[in-house]
Write a protein that holds these residues in place. Structure first.
Motif, PDB file in Angstrom:
ATOM      1  N   PRO A   1      29.490  66.096  72.604  1.00  0.00           N
ATOM      2  CA  PRO A   1      28.755  64.816  72.662  1.00  0.00           C
ATOM      3  C   PRO A   1      28.879  64.074  73.981  1.00  0.00           C
ATOM      4  CG  PRO A   1      30.729  64.618  71.295  1.00  0.00           C
ATOM      5  CD  PRO A   1      30.572  66.075  71.605  1.00  0.00           C
ATOM      6  N   ASP A   2      29.886  64.430  74.784  1.00  0.00           N
ATOM      7  CA  ASP A   2      30.099  63.697  76.039  1.00  0.00           C
ATOM      8  C   ASP A   2      29.477  64.385  77.254  1.00  0.00           C
ATOM      9  OD1 ASP A   2      31.597  61.797  74.644  1.00  0.00           O
ATOM     10  OD2 ASP A   2      33.447  62.951  74.886  1.00  0.00           O
ATOM     11  N   LEU A   3      28.670  65.402  77.039  1.00  0.00           N
ATOM     12  CA  LEU A   3      28.101  66.148  78.163  1.00  0.00           C
ATOM     13  C   LEU A   3      27.171  65.282  79.014  1.00  0.00           C
ATOM     14  CD1 LEU A   3      27.055  69.741  77.018  1.00  0.00           C
ATOM     15  CD2 LEU A   3      29.037  69.050  78.360  1.00  0.00           C
ATOM     16  N   ASP A   4      27.356  65.382  80.323  1.00  0.00           N
ATOM     17  CA  ASP A   4      26.415  64.789  81.274  1.00  0.00           C
ATOM     18  C   ASP A   4      25.446  65.846  81.795  1.00  0.00           C
ATOM     19  OD1 ASP A   4      27.737  62.125  81.521  1.00  0.00           O
ATOM     20  OD2 ASP A   4      29.369  63.337  82.348  1.00  0.00           O
ATOM     21  N   ALA A   5      25.885  67.108  81.764  1.00  0.00           N
ATOM     22  CA  ALA A   5      25.084  68.200  82.323  1.00  0.00           C
ATOM     23  C   ALA A   5      25.458  69.498  81.631  1.00  0.00           C
ATOM     24  CB  ALA A   5      25.321  68.320  83.826  1.00  0.00           C
TER      25      ALA A   5
ATOM     26  N   MET B   1      19.092  61.349  70.797  1.00  0.00           N
ATOM     27  CA  MET B   1      19.223  62.481  71.713  1.00  0.00           C
ATOM     28  C   MET B   1      20.238  62.154  72.806  1.00  0.00           C
ATOM     29  SD  MET B   1      16.208  64.489  73.773  1.00  0.00           S
ATOM     30  CE  MET B   1      15.491  65.107  72.242  1.00  0.00           C
ATOM     31  N   GLN B   2      21.063  63.162  73.163  1.00  0.00           N
ATOM     32  CA  GLN B   2      22.050  62.965  74.210  1.00  0.00           C
ATOM     33  C   GLN B   2      21.402  62.636  75.543  1.00  0.00           C
ATOM     34  OE1 GLN B   2      24.177  66.755  72.596  1.00  0.00           O
ATOM     35  NE2 GLN B   2      25.438  65.994  74.256  1.00  0.00           N
ATOM     36  N   LYS B   3      22.091  61.854  76.337  1.00  0.00           N
ATOM     37  CA  LYS B   3      21.610  61.527  77.673  1.00  0.00           C
ATOM     38  C   LYS B   3      22.135  62.578  78.645  1.00  0.00           C
ATOM     39  CE  LYS B   3      19.728  59.036  80.947  1.00  0.00           C
ATOM     40  NZ  LYS B   3      18.259  58.968  81.115  1.00  0.00           N
ATOM     41  N   ILE B   4      21.342  63.609  78.884  1.00  0.00           N
ATOM     42  CA  ILE B   4      21.713  64.684  79.804  1.00  0.00           C
ATOM     43  C   ILE B   4      21.067  64.400  81.156  1.00  0.00           C
ATOM     44  CG2 ILE B   4      21.641  67.157  80.258  1.00  0.00           C
ATOM     45  CD1 ILE B   4      23.310  66.549  77.846  1.00  0.00           C
ATOM     46  N   LEU B   5      21.883  64.221  82.179  1.00  0.00           N
ATOM     47  CA  LEU B   5      21.340  63.951  83.505  1.00  0.00           C
ATOM     48  C   LEU B   5      20.682  65.179  84.111  1.00  0.00           C
ATOM     49  CD1 LEU B   5      24.335  61.910  85.003  1.00  0.00           C
ATOM     50  CD2 LEU B   5      22.112  60.997  84.308  1.00  0.00           C
ATOM     51  N   LEU B   6      21.313  66.352  83.902  1.00  0.00           N
ATOM     52  CA  LEU B   6      20.875  67.556  84.594  1.00  0.00           C
ATOM     53  C   LEU B   6      21.116  68.789  83.737  1.00  0.00           C
ATOM     54  CD1 LEU B   6      20.178  69.214  87.278  1.00  0.00           C
ATOM     55  CD2 LEU B   6      22.651  69.174  87.702  1.00  0.00           C
ATOM     56  N   ALA B   7      20.138  69.687  83.722  1.00  0.00           N
ATOM     57  CA  ALA B   7      20.323  71.022  83.148  1.00  0.00           C
ATOM     58  C   ALA B   7      19.891  72.021  84.215  1.00  0.00           C
ATOM     59  CB  ALA B   7      19.480  71.192  81.889  1.00  0.00           C
ATOM     60  N   PHE B   8      20.662  73.098  84.378  1.00  0.00           N
ATOM     61  CA  PHE B   8      20.266  74.098  85.367  1.00  0.00           C
ATOM     62  C   PHE B   8      20.275  75.487  84.762  1.00  0.00           C
ATOM     63  CE2 PHE B   8      24.879  73.649  85.971  1.00  0.00           C
ATOM     64  CZ  PHE B   8      25.322  74.967  85.985  1.00  0.00           C
ATOM     65  N   TYR B   9      19.383  76.333  85.272  1.00  0.00           N
ATOM     66  CA  TYR B   9      19.308  77.736  84.866  1.00  0.00           C
ATOM     67  C   TYR B   9      19.631  78.568  86.091  1.00  0.00           C
ATOM     68  CZ  TYR B   9      17.698  82.053  82.683  1.00  0.00           C
ATOM     69  OH  TYR B   9      17.645  83.330  82.147  1.00  0.00           O
ATOM     70  N   GLY B  10      20.760  79.289  86.056  1.00  0.00           N
ATOM     71  CA  GLY B  10      21.165  80.095  87.195  1.00  0.00           C
ATOM     72  C   GLY B  10      20.622  81.500  87.107  1.00  0.00           C
ATOM     73  N   ASP B  11      20.220  82.072  88.251  1.00  0.00           N
ATOM     74  CA  ASP B  11      19.635  83.411  88.226  1.00  0.00           C
ATOM     75  C   ASP B  11      20.688  84.513  88.138  1.00  0.00           C
ATOM     76  OD1 ASP B  11      20.587  83.363  90.826  1.00  0.00           O
ATOM     77  OD2 ASP B  11      18.667  83.802  91.776  1.00  0.00           O
ATOM     78  N   ASP B  12      21.986  84.142  88.235  1.00  0.00           N
ATOM     79  CA  ASP B  12      23.064  85.080  87.927  1.00  0.00           C
ATOM     80  C   ASP B  12      24.302  84.262  87.578  1.00  0.00           C
ATOM     81  OD1 ASP B  12      24.365  84.260  90.256  1.00  0.00           O
ATOM     82  OD2 ASP B  12      24.020  86.116  91.346  1.00  0.00           O
ATOM     83  N   PHE B  13      25.385  84.936  87.178  1.00  0.00           N
ATOM     84  CA  PHE B  13      26.545  84.198  86.693  1.00  0.00           C
ATOM     85  C   PHE B  13      27.350  83.581  87.829  1.00  0.00           C
ATOM     86  CE2 PHE B  13      29.799  82.833  83.952  1.00  0.00           C
ATOM     87  CZ  PHE B  13      29.406  83.042  82.644  1.00  0.00           C
ATOM     88  N   THR B  14      27.526  84.321  88.935  1.00  0.00           N
ATOM     89  CA  THR B  14      28.332  83.775  90.028  1.00  0.00           C
ATOM     90  C   THR B  14      27.691  82.500  90.582  1.00  0.00           C
ATOM     91  OG1 THR B  14      27.247  85.156  91.699  1.00  0.00           O
ATOM     92  CG2 THR B  14      29.205  86.047  90.666  1.00  0.00           C
ATOM     93  N   GLY B  15      26.382  82.527  90.736  1.00  0.00           N
ATOM     94  CA  GLY B  15      25.678  81.346  91.218  1.00  0.00           C
ATOM     95  C   GLY B  15      25.714  80.201  90.234  1.00  0.00           C
ATOM     96  N   SER B  16      25.768  80.518  88.962  1.00  0.00           N
ATOM     97  CA  SER B  16      25.806  79.480  87.933  1.00  0.00           C
ATOM     98  C   SER B  16      27.129  78.733  87.947  1.00  0.00           C
ATOM     99  CB  SER B  16      25.565  80.099  86.555  1.00  0.00           C
ATOM    100  OG  SER B  16      24.288  80.710  86.491  1.00  0.00           O
TER     101      SER B  16
END
Length: 428
Positions: A46-50, A1-16
């Motif tokens: 494959p190189d994603l950190d977040a 499994m990839q080592k993902i430091l952070l995942a976020f869910y934004g409540d709208d696109f501009t904020g994301s």
């Protein structure tokens, strides 16, 4: 499994895209998706950190939010990210009936079952300051506006959907969840991260300056331990964790970005009711931009954009005119963000399919997520910061005309008067 430091869910696109900017500034390789990615999708990067998910919950009632967020959080949980962040507007736009942040907290508690759920209050880099639980906000982002207590803010206190009537975030969020909300204030933040005390499951953290964010990032890592930590807040979460990971050399910050340069003509689609955006439109008109005003009430009643609008916009773009499509000076409350955003996004997509534009600006938080979906954007990558809180991005799309288009999503409060001129020239 990839080592993902952070995942976020934004409540709208501009904020994301705001959150995307600050984790990329910290040196993370990151992608922003429209929908929660599967593990198979993530293998393409494959190189994603977040990674982030640009949601639309800011404009939804709690019942609809619940179904979307429980499903999204479960999908994000299995990707193995160390932190999962529910990203909200830095002014905590929400109410018990629309965009309830309290409902998001409840959903996160159900899925992640954390002993502690941090809520990070301020975002000093954007002119948002949380002191003893009370939020203060500058008038505009990336401008020299005055700072107001949130419930006295000339724009946020008059927001057409979620007007701010309370500056104490504990009381504001307390109307949206039954969970008790504690506080780690600026005095407590003077202590070592290991000595900070709190009792409640949900705890608000003050943030007046970047030193507070660094301490918050360290404290959040301590709470994570070997589990997934669910948190809530603005892009201050990305900045706090990014600064801590920079200090620990897990990431190397990026300080220089190649200027993307001028692209002509520029298309702006705006569903924003903010006086900040209104001033930007007035400035752009005075400096050569053409405007096309759409009938927002008619669109929201009928769900149809008149063919004359498409023809007018495309004709101006063919003449190499910079164009702003917006709803005019007449502001009407309780319009459908979905119908208006979809209409604006369709206008932008038609222009791209006519090969008339290479750079598009989308203004307005409530409408942005629907506009992005109508533009058939699957994901975006950051190109350059340009304006703090609203980076320039590149669209990833199965639509060959939209794929590679440069897009900028800005919230209503973002930018100084010459914002659209800056985006035209592609230099901060």
């Amino acid at each position: 499994m990839q080592k993902i430091l952070l995942a976020f869910y934004g409540d709208d696109f501009t904020g994301s895209t705001d959150a995307l900017e600050f984790i990329c500034r910290a040196g993370a390789k990151a992608i922003l998706f429209i929908e929660p990615p599967t593990t198979e999708q993530l293998k393409k990067y494959p190189d994603l950190d977040a990674y982030g998910v640009a949601g639309k919950t800011r404009s939804l009632p709690p019942k609809e939010m619940e179904g979307i967020l429980l499903d999204a959080f479960e999908k994000m949980k299995v990707t193995g990210a160390g932190h999962v962040h529910y990203k909200v507007c830095s002014t905590f736009d929400s109410s018990p009936v629309i965009g309830s942040i309290g409902k998001a907290i409840d959903c996160g508690a159900t899925v992640f079952n954390n002993k502690t759920i941090p809520v990070l209050g301020g975002m000093p880099a954007l002119g948002r300051f949380c002191v003893f639980g009370n939020l203060f906000a500058k008038m505009g982002i990336g401008s020299e506006g005055k700072i107001y207590r949130l419930d006295r803010h000339p724009s946020m206190s008059k927001h057409p959907v979620t007007p701010a009537d309370e500056s104490d975030l504990r009381l504001h969020l307390g109307k949206q969840t039954d969970k008790k909300i504690g506080l780690i204030d600026i005095i407590e933040l003077k202590k070592a991260a290991t000595d900070i005390c709190w009792e409640e499951q949900v705890v608000l953290l003050d943030a007046l300056n970047e030193a507070h964010l660094l301490k918050a990032g360290e404290w959040m890592e301590l709470q994570r331990k070997d589990n997934i930590l669910f948190s809530v807040g603005g892009s201050s979460v990305e900045m706090a964790l990014g600064k801590y990971w920079n200090e620990k050399q897990l990431l190397q910050p990026v300080d220089e970005w190649k200027a993307p340069g001028k692209v002509h003509p520029l298309l702006v689609i705006s569903g924003s009711c903010s006086p900040v955006t209104a001033a930007q439109i007035a400035y752009a008109k005075a400096n050569g931009f053409e405007e096309v005003i759409i009938d927002a009430v008619k669109i929201c009643n009928d769900g149809i954009v008149e063919e004359a609008v498409f023809k007018n916009v495309n004709a101006l773009l063919q003449q190499q005119k910079n164009v702003i499509v917006h709803t005019g000076e007449k502001q009407t409350d309780n319009l459908s963000s979905e119908k208006l955003g979809t209409a604006l996004g369709t206008i932008a997509k038609k222009a791209a399919e006519g090969s008339l534009v290479k750079r598009i600006v989308v203004a307005g938080g409530d409408t942005s997520s629907y506009a992005a979906r109508a533009m058939e954007i699957e994901a975006v990558e950051m190109i350059a910061p340009i304006i703090i809180g609203a980076p320039l991005c590149k669209a990833i799309s199965d639509n060959k005309y939209m794929h590679g288009i440069e897009v900028n999503f800005k919230g209503g409060q973002v930018g100084s008067e010459n914002y659209f001129e800056v985006l035209l020239n592609g230099e901060s």
